[in-house]
Scaffold this active site. Structure first.
Site: not given
Ligand code: ATP
Ligand code: MG
Length: 573
Positions: A283, A46, A273
């Site tokens: 984030k 995102e 994760r």
């Molecule tokens: P955050 O919780 O940091 O805001 P998010 O999951 O909302 O992260 P996205 O931009 O939606 O952020 O994530 C893009 C991809 O990266 C998704 O497939 C998500 O599952 C993966 N991802 C995000 N954080 C992690 C993590 N800590 N470990 C592994 N994969 C991750």
């Molecule tokens: Mg997300």
């Protein structure tokens, strides 16, 4: 953690002898059964922040799979359905970071917002089939109606609107007739489902906000659960890999695709994760650190973002090696940040050249060395790699050494310099301390030493030994610049814990940045190019900052110290 002993190979191509992780096993089976010819995966960030080391884990997995399998592909898809927090600055940074890590998406660059028309058509189809309805309850009321895992939900009074009425209302929502929050489109599933995500989830909401790509074209925006599965399907994704918290969303992922009878129904697979000690990876929290100026920006070298790690001096190889070492599992855990640092040291130790630098100087006058004389000494660039060659270090009457390398009243085990003691200057001569010069306040201002001209290069012809070798820099020829020493941003292993009303901000390490305004570096370092890394002997790994090295004057960041706590822990256990 299974295979920490791995080397710095890229990806897992060489890993035939290692056992496959559960995702690679599923994919191997799907290929051998003929279900798929090659995996098509996607990385779906995102664009509401910079990507971090957790995203790198997902990138290495998704792009790694496409590299490992002939004919495989990995799409970079921006999941940009929420106009409130998204920005094209983030899109650009994410592209840069994925490329820097060494992965290519080729023609497969997509935006969920490109599918808004198609998604609207899909929503209409659901409505016509009586599978979705326009609901006038507020979001709070919807939450209230949803019930709890133990109590069934309550049906919305708008649930039985006819498809004709719903089609009309949905169109008028799109045309901007209603205000934000007054109507939503919901799936009609089951208000008694034990899975709360199946209790008539919201599919669309009204948001009268311009979108970074579609501008004012839309004032209704699809929700993640509706968008994601359909974007995967439209793109022909075979395996949709996401983190464990989406496991409970999987029935909804499958429901939407099944009800719309799409041709391509990808398989969603969840993995754990990455969580790291002394680090926050949300984030939302990283944005607070940036906005409230706890750090200098998303790319502050203390940030766990890919751009921060890059400025800190991490290499793509070290990040990939780390992601390979942690592997892919179904269990959430907390990974020791020392393992990340270990991967970094392993890489830098092999690849970067050595230099001498004095961070906390004290002047040494070599009284039997002529005043104007400059002697060029040869110094080895990398003892690990003879091909790295040698360089010249000027030796002069006045030099700097580290304050810590001298003690006026040293204990027996102190093998460095003290009154009357002899040490070796790296790549130079043996020197003996003859006199300690103090000011009126009794502070040491300089040391007077003599050198033994017979010991050039560091050995005495008479076979006499010295126990200590210390580093030095010519005072006349030193390159003076700023050096920044970074430490962990948090003081506790788990800054995400929320105990006693504390938040992650209460665990900020107040001394995570120490600036040395005029460190004394050997002259060759004035030519370092931004991003170039070195080992400063006995001190750690340092790199010329990518941003602040202005007008040809490099500023150095300490990437990491030499001490490897991970190796120590491993040896103990
Ligand atoms: P955050 O919780 O940091 O805001 P998010 O999951 O909302 O992260 P996205 O931009 O939606 O952020 O994530 C893009 C991809 O990266 C998704 O497939 C998500 O599952 C993966 N991802 C995000 N954080 C992690 C993590 N800590 N470990 C592994 N994969 C991750
Ligand atoms: Mg997300």
């Amino acid at each position: 953690m299974g295979n920490q002993e791995n080397t710095l190979e890229e990806g897992n191509n060489d890993a035939k002898s290692e056992s496959l992780d559960f995702i690679r096993e599923i994919i191997a089976n799907d290929l051998s059964s003929g279900k798929h010819e090659a995996p098509v995966t996607r990385f779906p960030p995102e664009p509401n922040g910079y990507i971090h080391i957790g995203h790198a884990k997902s990138i290495c997995l998704n792009f790694g799979l496409s590299k490992e399998n002939k004919g495989g592909a990995c799409h970079l898809r921006f999941d940009d359905t929420n106009p409130v927090k998204e920005d094209s600055e983030y899109v650009d940074s994410i592209k840069q970071d994925v490329s820097w890590l060494g992965f290519e998406w080729g023609d497969n660059l997509f935006f969920a917002s490109d599918y808004f028309d198609k998604l609207y058509d899909f929503a209409q189809k659901l409505i016509k089939e009586g599978k979705a309805y326009v609901c006038d309850l507020s979001l709070d009321e919807i939450a209230e109606h949803r019930g709890s895992p133990k109590t069934p939900g309550k049906k919305s009074p708008y649930r039985d609107r006819s498809p004709e009425e719903n089609i009309d209302l949905f169109k008028r929502m799109r045309d901007g007739e209603f205000d934000d929050g007054t109507k939503v489109l919901r799936a009609k599933i089951d208000m008694t489902s034990p899975n709360l995500h199946m209790r008539d989830p919201v599919l669309y909401r009204i948001r009268k906000i311009a979108h970074h790509r579609t501008g004012d074209k839309w004032c209704i925006y699809p929700m993640y659960d509706f968008t994601h599965c359909l974007s995967d399907s439209i793109e022909g994704i075979t395996h949709s890999l996401c983190t464990l918290e989406f496991e409970v969303h999987r029935p909804l992922y499958d429901w939407v695709l099944a009800k719309l009878s799409v041709e391509c129904h990808p398989r969603q697979i969840e993995f754990a994760r990455l969580n790291l000690t002394y680090t926050v990876l949300s984030k939302r929290k990283l944005l607070v650190l940036v906005e409230e100026a706890y750090v200098s920006g998303w790319d502050d070298p203390r940030m766990p973002t890919v751009s921060g790690l890059r400025r800190r001096g991490f290499t793509p190889a070290s990040i990939k090696a780390f992601c390979h070492a942690i592997g892919v599992t179904k269990f959430n855990g907390l990974t020791d940040v020392a393992l990340l640092e270990h991967s970094l040291r392993q890489d830098l130790n092999e690849t970067v050249e050595r230099r001498l630098a004095v961070l906390n100087p004290i002047k040494v006058v070599i009284t039997n060395f002529q005043e104007e004389r400059v002697e060029d000494l040869e110094a080895v660039n990398n003892p690990k790699n003879p091909e790295a060659g040698t360089r010249i270090m000027p030796f002069t009457r006045e030099i700097y050494i580290e304050k810590d390398d001298f003690m006026e009243d040293p204990p027996n085990k102190f093998f460095r310099l003290g009154p009357g003691r002899e040490v070796r200057l790296r790549f130079a001569y043996f020197i003996t301390c003859q006199e300690v010069i103090k000011n009126d306040a009794g502070e040491i201002v300089e040391l007077h030493c003599t050198y033994d001209p017979e010991t050039r290069g560091g050995n005495a012809p008479d076979g006499r030994k010295v126990k200590g070798t210390i580093h030095w820099v010519s005072a006349a020829k030193a390159f003076e610049t700023k050096v920044r020493l970074y430490d962990r941003l948090f003081t506790t292993e788990d800054p995400n814990k929320e105990e006693d009303g504390k938040t992650f901000l209460d665990y900020i390490n107040e001394s995570s940045l120490e600036i040395i305004a005029d460190a004394k570096l050997e002259p060759s370092l004035s030519e370092a190019t931004p991003g170039e890394s070195f080992q400063f002997e006995r001190l750690g790994y340092f790199c010329a900052d990518l941003k602040d090295s202005e007008n040809g004057t490099p500023v150095f960041n300490r990437t990491t110290t030499l001490r490897d706590t991970w190796s120590k822990q491993k040896n103990k256990s």
